[in-house]
Design a protein around this motif. Structure first.
Motif, PDB file in Angstrom:
ATOM      1  N   GLY A 133       0.801  -1.226   0.000  1.00 24.40           N
ATOM      2  CA  GLY A 133       0.000   0.000   0.000  1.00 24.40           C
ATOM      3  C   GLY A 133       0.830   1.270   0.000  1.00 24.40           C
ATOM      4  O   GLY A 133       2.037   1.254  -0.268  1.00 24.40           O
ATOM      5  N   TYR A 134       0.153   2.373   0.281  1.00 26.25           N
ATOM      6  CA  TYR A 134       0.798   3.687   0.272  1.00 26.25           C
ATOM      7  C   TYR A 134       1.059   4.167   1.687  1.00 26.25           C
ATOM      8  O   TYR A 134       0.200   4.072   2.547  1.00 26.25           O
ATOM      9  N   GLN A 135       2.251   4.724   1.920  1.00 27.40           N
ATOM     10  CA  GLN A 135       2.527   5.474   3.148  1.00 27.40           C
ATOM     11  C   GLN A 135       1.777   6.800   3.006  1.00 27.40           C
ATOM     12  O   GLN A 135       2.124   7.619   2.147  1.00 27.40           O
ATOM     13  N   ILE A 136       0.786   7.034   3.844  1.00 25.51           N
ATOM     14  CA  ILE A 136      -0.085   8.197   3.652  1.00 25.51           C
ATOM     15  C   ILE A 136       0.690   9.510   3.681  1.00 25.51           C
ATOM     16  O   ILE A 136       0.538  10.363   2.804  1.00 25.51           O
ATOM     17  N   ASN A 137       1.566   9.675   4.669  1.00 21.25           N
ATOM     18  CA  ASN A 137       2.282  10.952   4.770  1.00 21.25           C
ATOM     19  C   ASN A 137       3.206  11.210   3.585  1.00 21.25           C
ATOM     20  O   ASN A 137       3.322  12.342   3.110  1.00 21.25           O
ATOM     21  N   HIS A 138       3.833  10.150   3.119  1.00 18.54           N
ATOM     22  CA  HIS A 138       4.711  10.292   1.953  1.00 18.54           C
ATOM     23  C   HIS A 138       3.894  10.702   0.724  1.00 18.54           C
ATOM     24  O   HIS A 138       4.259  11.656   0.012  1.00 18.54           O
ATOM     25  N   LEU A 139       2.783  10.010   0.506  1.00 21.21           N
ATOM     26  CA  LEU A 139       1.960  10.309  -0.672  1.00 21.21           C
ATOM     27  C   LEU A 139       1.369  11.717  -0.573  1.00 21.21           C
ATOM     28  O   LEU A 139       1.323  12.462  -1.569  1.00 21.21           O
ATOM     29  N   LEU A 140       0.950  12.103   0.623  1.00 27.86           N
ATOM     30  CA  LEU A 140       0.453  13.473   0.841  1.00 27.86           C
ATOM     31  C   LEU A 140       1.506  14.498   0.426  1.00 27.86           C
ATOM     32  O   LEU A 140       1.213  15.451  -0.307  1.00 27.86           O
ATOM     33  N   GLY A 141       2.740  14.279   0.896  1.00 28.79           N
ATOM     34  CA  GLY A 141       3.830  15.204   0.576  1.00 28.79           C
ATOM     35  C   GLY A 141       4.079  15.284  -0.924  1.00 28.79           C
ATOM     36  O   GLY A 141       4.279  16.370  -1.482  1.00 28.79           O
ATOM     37  N   GLN A 142       4.051  14.130  -1.572  1.00 29.31           N
ATOM     38  CA  GLN A 142       4.303  14.095  -3.011  1.00 29.31           C
ATOM     39  C   GLN A 142       3.186  14.798  -3.780  1.00 29.31           C
ATOM     40  O   GLN A 142       3.454  15.569  -4.698  1.00 29.31           O
ATOM     41  N   LEU A 143       1.957  14.541  -3.393  1.00 24.86           N
ATOM     42  CA  LEU A 143       0.836  15.173  -4.097  1.00 24.86           C
ATOM     43  C   LEU A 143       0.882  16.692  -3.901  1.00 24.86           C
ATOM     44  O   LEU A 143       0.602  17.454  -4.834  1.00 24.86           O
ATOM     45  N   LYS A 144       1.242  17.125  -2.706  1.00 20.70           N
ATOM     46  CA  LYS A 144       1.346  18.578  -2.468  1.00 20.70           C
ATOM     47  C   LYS A 144       2.421  19.197  -3.349  1.00 20.70           C
ATOM     48  O   LYS A 144       2.242  20.287  -3.884  1.00 20.70           O
ATOM     49  N   GLN A 145       3.537  18.477  -3.507  1.00 18.80           N
ATOM     50  CA  GLN A 145       4.595  18.978  -4.393  1.00 18.80           C
ATOM     51  C   GLN A 145       4.107  19.055  -5.829  1.00 18.80           C
ATOM     52  O   GLN A 145       4.329  20.044  -6.530  1.00 18.80           O
ATOM     53  N   ILE A 146       3.457  17.992  -6.275  1.00 15.46           N
ATOM     54  CA  ILE A 146       2.976  17.940  -7.659  1.00 15.46           C
ATOM     55  C   ILE A 146       2.011  19.097  -7.932  1.00 15.46           C
ATOM     56  O   ILE A 146       2.099  19.783  -8.949  1.00 15.46           O
ATOM     57  N   LEU A 147       1.101  19.318  -7.010  1.00 15.11           N
ATOM     58  CA  LEU A 147       0.094  20.366  -7.184  1.00 15.11           C
ATOM     59  C   LEU A 147       0.642  21.749  -6.807  1.00 15.11           C
ATOM     60  O   LEU A 147      -0.077  22.746  -6.916  1.00 15.11           O
ATOM     61  N   GLN A 148       1.905  21.777  -6.370  1.00 17.85           N
ATOM     62  CA  GLN A 148       2.546  23.030  -5.962  1.00 17.85           C
ATOM     63  C   GLN A 148       1.847  23.684  -4.779  1.00 17.85           C
ATOM     64  O   GLN A 148       1.800  24.913  -4.700  1.00 17.85           O
ATOM     65  N   VAL A 149       1.294  22.866  -3.889  1.00 15.39           N
ATOM     66  CA  VAL A 149       0.686  23.428  -2.686  1.00 15.39           C
ATOM     67  C   VAL A 149       1.493  23.049  -1.449  1.00 15.39           C
ATOM     68  O   VAL A 149       0.972  22.962  -0.351  1.00 15.39           O
ATOM     69  N   ASP A 150       2.799  22.818  -1.672  1.00 12.15           N
ATOM     70  CA  ASP A 150       3.697  22.595  -0.536  1.00 12.15           C
ATOM     71  C   ASP A 150       4.225  23.933   0.001  1.00 12.15           C
ATOM     72  O   ASP A 150       5.067  23.970   0.875  1.00 12.15           O
ATOM     73  N   HIS A 151       3.712  25.024  -0.548  1.00  9.85           N
ATOM     74  CA  HIS A 151       4.000  26.351   0.012  1.00  9.85           C
ATOM     75  C   HIS A 151       2.706  27.156  -0.054  1.00  9.85           C
ATOM     76  O   HIS A 151       1.758  26.768  -0.741  1.00  9.85           O
ATOM     77  N   GLU A 152       2.687  28.272   0.661  1.00 12.78           N
ATOM     78  CA  GLU A 152       1.459  29.056   0.748  1.00 12.78           C
ATOM     79  C   GLU A 152       1.293  29.944  -0.484  1.00 12.78           C
ATOM     80  O   GLU A 152       2.267  30.462  -1.016  1.00 12.78           O
TER      81      GLU A 152
END
Lengths: 207, 207
Positions: B65-84
């Motif tokens: 399966g997926y490590q939730i926190n890792h996948l969350l971090g990756q998706l935020k990077q992809i969508l460019q929402v890892d910053h405000e």
């Protein structure tokens, strides 16, 4: 018009967008439009529009386009919005207030007939001509008034519980403003209003 | 992570939904999930989820399966929402008030930094810690603060004009709450918040 049963949901999802664009064209004084003109306004190909509409019959004549008022009436019938719907609103916070006061619902056929909240300070107050009712009365009021549509505007942690009560009381369609995914039984429809999800979809593209 | 350029927009549109569901799972105390579990929550097939994510790399191990926190971090990077992101809001009526006060934007990475209105009674008043600015200052403020995202919460008849000004000032993404279709140049993105369209999509199905 009997609704055909096998239309893809994604097609149904585009019909309200066509309805909105056609209303806009009518407001601007147009009588006739074409799949080309509609498509340009909406960023959808004219072929897609013709294909979507062809599921429901023949609305335009080759070369003469669509009579806007006729097509508007037909789309309203198909979507069953040629009559008014009663809606129950759960949650009378800032968001609930904005929803209750938003004129666009009634203008386009949705009348909020009851507002519920669980906070003692809010119950009994007036909101847009309605008295805020205690959440405990939700199922009685909704069953008695045969309300089929609910809007959920409560904090995320209460949204599933409220949804369960709405469904038990007979609601068949839920517009959920809380940023969580709801679980509902088959035959009940949920749509989400999540502005952040829309923003996140766009930030992907910003250089 | 460099964003691949050829991902269908419909896939991008599902990523925020995955992000939302994953955040919900993390809030509930889960560490790991699967495409099956995610799919069940979202009413999307697990194959679709795996296919969508595979555009961006390898996120889960077969069988674990997926490590939730890792996948969350990756998706935020992809969508460019890892910053405000800074956001400008135009319109300080009931809807604008609800938007400005809604805590969910900031919680999920979008900070409203300026609110504009054209009504003399509103200009200068405070709204959620900001002073409402005159609409005439829109382009100066937005250019100076390099705001790339705008929210349009004005009556439908002003929405296109406001949009044109936002775009001229450098805004690249617009969240439009007015029930009209906006015309924007290529490279500018628009998403619509139209609750009535969602309701109309559901009434189709109510017997």
């Amino acid at each position: 018009m009997a609704a055909p049963v096998d239309i893809p949901d994604i097609v149904i999802g585009r019909l309200p967008i066509y309805l909105r664009a056609l209303s806009q064209l009518a407001d601007e004084g147009h009588d006739i439009t074409s799949s080309h003109e509609l498509g340009q306004r909406l960023g959808i190909s004219s072929a897609q529009i013709r294909k979507d509409l062809s599921h429901f019959g023949e609305f335009g004549k080759q070369g003469t386009g669509y009579q806007i008022n006729h097509l508007l009436g037909q789309l309203k019938q198909i979507l069953q919005v040629d009559h008014e719907w009663a809606v129950a609103l759960v949650g009378a916070g800032d968001l609930g207030h904005a929803i209750a006061r938003y004129g666009g619902f009634l203008e386009r056929g949705f009348r909020i007939v009851a507002v519920f909240d669980s906070s003692p300070e809010k119950i009994g107050r007036e909101l847009n001509g309605m008295q805020i009712l205690p959440a405990d009365d939700l199922s009685t009021v909704i069953s008695e008034q045969q309300v089929k549509i609910g809007m959920v505007a409560v904090p995320a942690r209460y949204a599933q519980e409220v949804t369960d009560e709405l469904v038990k009381a007979g609601v068949r369609a839920i517009l959920n403003y809380a940023p969580i995914t709801l679980v509902v039984p088959k035959g009940v429809h949920v749509q989400y209003i999540d502005p952040v999800a829309h923003l996140q979809r766009m930030t992907y593209y910003i250089d």
